[in-house]
Write a protein that holds these residues in place. Structure first.
Motif, PDB file in Angstrom:
ATOM      1  N   TYR A 248       0.832  -1.205   0.000  1.00 43.28           N
ATOM      2  CA  TYR A 248       0.000   0.000   0.000  1.00 43.28           C
ATOM      3  C   TYR A 248       0.867   1.255   0.000  1.00 43.28           C
ATOM      4  CZ  TYR A 248      -3.221   3.576   1.769  1.00 43.28           C
ATOM      5  OH  TYR A 248      -3.950   4.721   1.945  1.00 43.28           O
ATOM      6  N   LEU A 249       1.923   1.257   0.822  1.00 44.70           N
ATOM      7  CA  LEU A 249       2.805   2.419   0.880  1.00 44.70           C
ATOM      8  C   LEU A 249       3.563   2.632  -0.424  1.00 44.70           C
ATOM      9  CD1 LEU A 249       4.256   2.016   4.491  1.00 44.70           C
ATOM     10  CD2 LEU A 249       2.623   3.749   3.705  1.00 44.70           C
ATOM     11  N   GLU A 250       3.743   1.565  -1.159  1.00 40.24           N
ATOM     12  CA  GLU A 250       4.452   1.666  -2.435  1.00 40.24           C
ATOM     13  C   GLU A 250       3.542   2.081  -3.579  1.00 40.24           C
ATOM     14  OE1 GLU A 250       7.186  -1.093  -5.446  1.00 40.24           O
ATOM     15  OE2 GLU A 250       6.114  -2.002  -3.773  1.00 40.24           O
ATOM     16  N   THR A 251       2.318   1.527  -3.605  1.00 45.12           N
ATOM     17  CA  THR A 251       1.452   1.683  -4.774  1.00 45.12           C
ATOM     18  C   THR A 251       0.176   2.470  -4.520  1.00 45.12           C
ATOM     19  OG1 THR A 251       0.189  -0.340  -4.341  1.00 45.12           O
ATOM     20  CG2 THR A 251       2.264  -0.567  -5.577  1.00 45.12           C
ATOM     21  N   GLU A 277      13.001  -1.766   2.052  1.00 45.72           N
ATOM     22  CA  GLU A 277      13.236  -2.003   3.478  1.00 45.72           C
ATOM     23  C   GLU A 277      12.662  -0.898   4.360  1.00 45.72           C
ATOM     24  OE1 GLU A 277      17.373  -0.946   1.652  1.00 45.72           O
ATOM     25  OE2 GLU A 277      15.581  -2.090   1.091  1.00 45.72           O
ATOM     26  N   ASP A 278      12.507   0.308   3.820  1.00 46.99           N
ATOM     27  CA  ASP A 278      11.882   1.391   4.584  1.00 46.99           C
ATOM     28  C   ASP A 278      10.386   1.124   4.757  1.00 46.99           C
ATOM     29  OD1 ASP A 278      14.273   2.974   4.825  1.00 46.99           O
ATOM     30  OD2 ASP A 278      14.011   3.535   2.728  1.00 46.99           O
ATOM     31  N   ARG A 279       9.739   0.721   3.691  1.00 44.72           N
ATOM     32  CA  ARG A 279       8.306   0.407   3.775  1.00 44.72           C
ATOM     33  C   ARG A 279       8.078  -0.810   4.674  1.00 44.72           C
ATOM     34  NH1 ARG A 279       9.088   1.944  -1.704  1.00 44.72           N
ATOM     35  NH2 ARG A 279       9.360  -0.216  -2.393  1.00 44.72           N
ATOM     36  N   ALA A 280       8.960  -1.794   4.571  1.00 46.75           N
ATOM     37  CA  ALA A 280       8.838  -2.989   5.410  1.00 46.75           C
ATOM     38  C   ALA A 280       9.021  -2.634   6.880  1.00 46.75           C
ATOM     39  CB  ALA A 280       9.864  -4.030   4.985  1.00 46.75           C
ATOM     40  N   ALA A 281       9.906  -1.697   7.170  1.00 51.56           N
ATOM     41  CA  ALA A 281      10.146  -1.292   8.551  1.00 51.56           C
ATOM     42  C   ALA A 281       8.917  -0.616   9.147  1.00 51.56           C
ATOM     43  CB  ALA A 281      11.351  -0.354   8.609  1.00 51.56           C
TER      44      ALA A 281
END
Length: 294
Positions: A248-251, A277-281
């Motif tokens: 979601y944060l990416e797209t 890795e930023d979005r995963a964090a």
């Protein structure tokens, strides 16, 4: 009676003097910034993750034209994001210490309190290295001579000295999620959510004085513009997987095939430029936040 009046007046003078001292604007300690070499690549990361352009970009939406102008409605009045480009109309004359004072203490170079519509209550958690690198990066962007718009604030909120009292109550750099067992990934997510990306500024309800209710961290809040609500993103309501959150944060697309809207579209635009890795964090951190049902 005359003695009583004198005592009351003396107490009032002393009280006013104490208030004046306690509410003085604070400047950043120059020693905290000493010896730090700016990293432009890190500065760009901070600029994107911090959402600087989301509020300060010009009316044409150019992410590098930081002429300001966005109107931010609130129960206390309407605030206008200022010009933060490297020009005389913006912050061209600022030092890294000036920027640190603004981000950590909400204080201008002229020793005036900034309103917390500028989210220094979150930026206060920024590291000195990130402040110095952000300053260096901002100075590489195109200058703009567009004048900043004045805020539309009525009495008594236009008395900036009162903001010193607000800061005493609500401004500190303590972590919201005090968990010594966070993994390095979750700690990175905490720095992004609680600091740079200032997620709590919109997703956390506020009290009557405009301070965030930490006991309801990220539990959703009324839209300050007056229409709708900002969602609860604690595990009580956000039941997406970490992969779903990161996607979601990416797209901008949800697991239900809906798409992002409103100001959150700016956030997704920023996070889409960051590393996976930023979005995963961020996703990992959100899964550790205590659930708050509302």
């Amino acid at each position: 009676m005359r003695r009583l009046v004198s005592l009351i007046l003396a107490a009032a003078v002393i009280g006013l003097a104490v208030f004046w001292i306690l509410t003085m604007p604070k400047q950043a300690d120059e020693e905290r910034l000493a010896g730090i070499t700016p990293d432009l690549e890190r500065g760009e990361f901070v600029y994107i993750a911090g959402g600087c352009a989301s509020c300060h970009a010009g009316v044409d939406g150019d992410a590098e034209a930081l002429e300001g102008g966005m109107a931010l409605a609130s129960p206390f009045g309407t605030f206008h994001a200022p010009n933060i480009s490297p020009s005389d109309a913006g912050i061209g004359g600022w030092t890294a210490q000036d920027l640190a004072s603004a981000l950590w203490h909400g204080t201008s170079p002229e020793d005036k309190h900034y309103y917390p519509a500028f989210p220094y209550a979150s930026y206060v958690r920024m590291s000195a290295e990130d402040v110095v690198s952000l300053h260096a990066y901002l100075m590489t962007l195109p200058p703009s001579d567009v004048a900043s718009l004045p805020h539309e604030i009525g009495f008594p909120f236009n008395i900036r000295r009162l903001l010193g009292g607000w800061k005493l109550l609500f401004l500190n750099d303590d972590p919201v999620l005090e968990d010594p067992n966070l993994t390095p990934e979750e700690q990175h997510g905490q720095y992004l959510v609680e600091g740079l990306s200032h997620c709590g500024e919109c997703h956390t309800p506020r009290n009557a004085l405009g301070g965030m209710k930490r006991s309801e961290w990220l539990a959703g809040a009324p839209n300050p513009a007056g229409k709708g609500t900002i969602p609860n993103i604690t595990p009580a309501e956000l039941d997406w997987s970490e992969a779903d959150i990161a996607y979601y944060l990416e797209t901008g697309f949800t697991p239900d095939y809906d798409s992002v809207g409103g100001h959150m579209a700016h956030v997704v635009d920023n996070y889409g430029k960051l590393a996976p890795e930023d979005r995963a964090a961020v996703a990992a951190y959100l899964k550790r936040v205590p659930p708050v049902a509302r």
